[in-house]
Design an enzyme around this catalytic site. Structure first.
Site, PDB file in Angstrom:
ATOM      1  N   HIS A 227     -11.158  -5.293   8.199  1.00  0.00           N
ATOM      2  CA  HIS A 227     -11.984  -5.181   7.001  1.00  0.00           C
ATOM      3  C   HIS A 227     -13.237  -4.321   7.237  1.00  0.00           C
ATOM      4  CE1 HIS A 227      -9.492  -8.635   6.022  1.00  0.00           C
ATOM      5  NE2 HIS A 227      -9.894  -8.572   4.776  1.00  0.00           N
TER       6      HIS A 227
ATOM      7  N   GLU B  82       0.813  -1.213   0.000  1.00  0.00           N
ATOM      8  CA  GLU B  82       0.000   0.000   0.000  1.00  0.00           C
ATOM      9  C   GLU B  82       0.848   1.265   0.000  1.00  0.00           C
ATOM     10  OE1 GLU B  82      -2.519  -3.339   1.170  1.00  0.00           O
ATOM     11  OE2 GLU B  82      -0.587  -2.619   1.949  1.00  0.00           O
TER      12      GLU B  82
END
Length: 338
Positions: A130, A61
């Site tokens: 999540h 990321e």
């Protein structure tokens, strides 16, 4: 489009339109090409536009965000995907120290026209990392725009507005409502402003202020209140940085009451900032204290308990009742009745 589409499909439609209209737009992220992304938001785009414009990346990321900043500094409009908001933290150094500061650092010589997309929020029975809703972290950073859609039409228009913006935009997609409803969305290429609230329902008795996946809950609460003769105004904040305070202040100065709703924790949340501004600007005009309905100040629980964490219609109605009762009590005290 001739058939109704969901929010997820509206994202795909907007990305396709942006790729088609502007050769400087490029998409990249983890599994967005061959697989079409973890939620299939980019499904079919690599086949249509080629692997040189819809690019799969490693699981990195920080690298994804850093590459986007570099490309954006040279005029390429990079639209990158982080698979879940919970994975955004390795990218924060690039977003905060570089993307948000590039225009200021170069005294306007360079801009950073990049968009970072990420599904966020709970309600889909996901595991740890999540279901985060940490948008307040990003909205706190000067130079970063933060935009959250709440319907297919707004997802389409706001995403196009974000891609065409010369500032870095964090575009958070509430995955709980990815497929919750379907509406007609015209593929006109028209962008929506990414610094405005949207008044979804006019009302005179109180203002329900929210964004993202809590908008359907607020609209359902407004329907319930209408059956009781209570006229609610529903406002979708949509842009968390900057916030369109003119619309919010106009609404609450009219209704005299505000209930702010978001699923993120209450402490340090966007709702706290909105509440502070309303109180500072409308002191003496309010008919009741500002109420907030938020998630708990805890880590988002696993799926068996997530419904105990997420605010619901009943929680919104409870807050409205407290607001109405507070207003009545103040009237009674002022008149010496009761």
């Amino acid at each position: 489009m001739n058939e109704p589409i969901c929010l997820l499909e509206a994202v795909n439609l907007a990305l396709a339109r942006a790729l088609d209209d502007d050769p400087e737009v490029i998409l990249f992220g983890e599994d967005i090409g061959h697989n079409g992304g973890v939620f299939r938001a980019t499904d079919g785009l690599a086949k249509r536009f080629g692997a040189h414009r819809v690019v799969d990346t490693p699981l990195a990321e920080n690298m994804i965000a850093g590459t986007a900043v570099g490309m954006a500094s040279q005029g390429i409009r990079a639209v990158v995907e982080i698979q879940f908001m919970g994975f955004i933290f390795p990218a924060l150094e690039q977003l905060i120290a570089h993307a948000a500061r590039l225009r200021h650092r170069t005294r306007g010589r360079l801009s950073c026209p990049m968009v970072l997309r990420a599904p966020y929020g709970g309600g889909i029975h996901a595991p740890e990392h999540h279901s985060e809703s940490t948008e307040a972290l990003l909205a706190h950073i000067p130079g970063l725009r933060v935009v959250i859609p709440s319907s297919p039409a707004r997802a389409y228009g706001l995403l196009l507005g974000a891609i065409r913006c010369d500032d870095p935009v964090i575009f958070l997609e509430p995955k709980r409502i990815y497929r919750a409803s379907r509406t007609l969305v015209e593929d006109s290429g028209a962008a929506l402003p990414i610094d405005r609230c949207f008044t979804l329902r006019e009302g005179a008795d109180l203002s329900l202020i929210s964004y993202g996946a809590m908008i359907p809950e607020c609209l359902a609460a407004a329907d319930n209140l209408a059956e009781r003769g209570i006229d609610s105004e529903v406002i979708d904040v949509a842009s968390l940085n900057p916030i369109d305070y003119d619309t919010l202040l106009a609404s609450v100065s009219k209704t005299g009451r505000a209930v702010i709703v978001h699923e993120a924790p209450g402490k340090g949340g966007v709702g706290a900032d909105i509440s502070a501004v309303l109180n500072e600007q409308l002191w003496g005009q309010m008919r009741a204290p500002v109420m907030r309905v938020t998630g708990l100040d805890t880590v988002m629980p696993y799926y068996r308990n997530e419904q105990h964490y997420l605010p619901g219609v009943s929680d919104i109605l409870d807050a409205v009742d407290k607001s109405l009762e507070a207003g009545r009590n103040e009237i009674l005290q002022a008149t010496g009745s009761g």
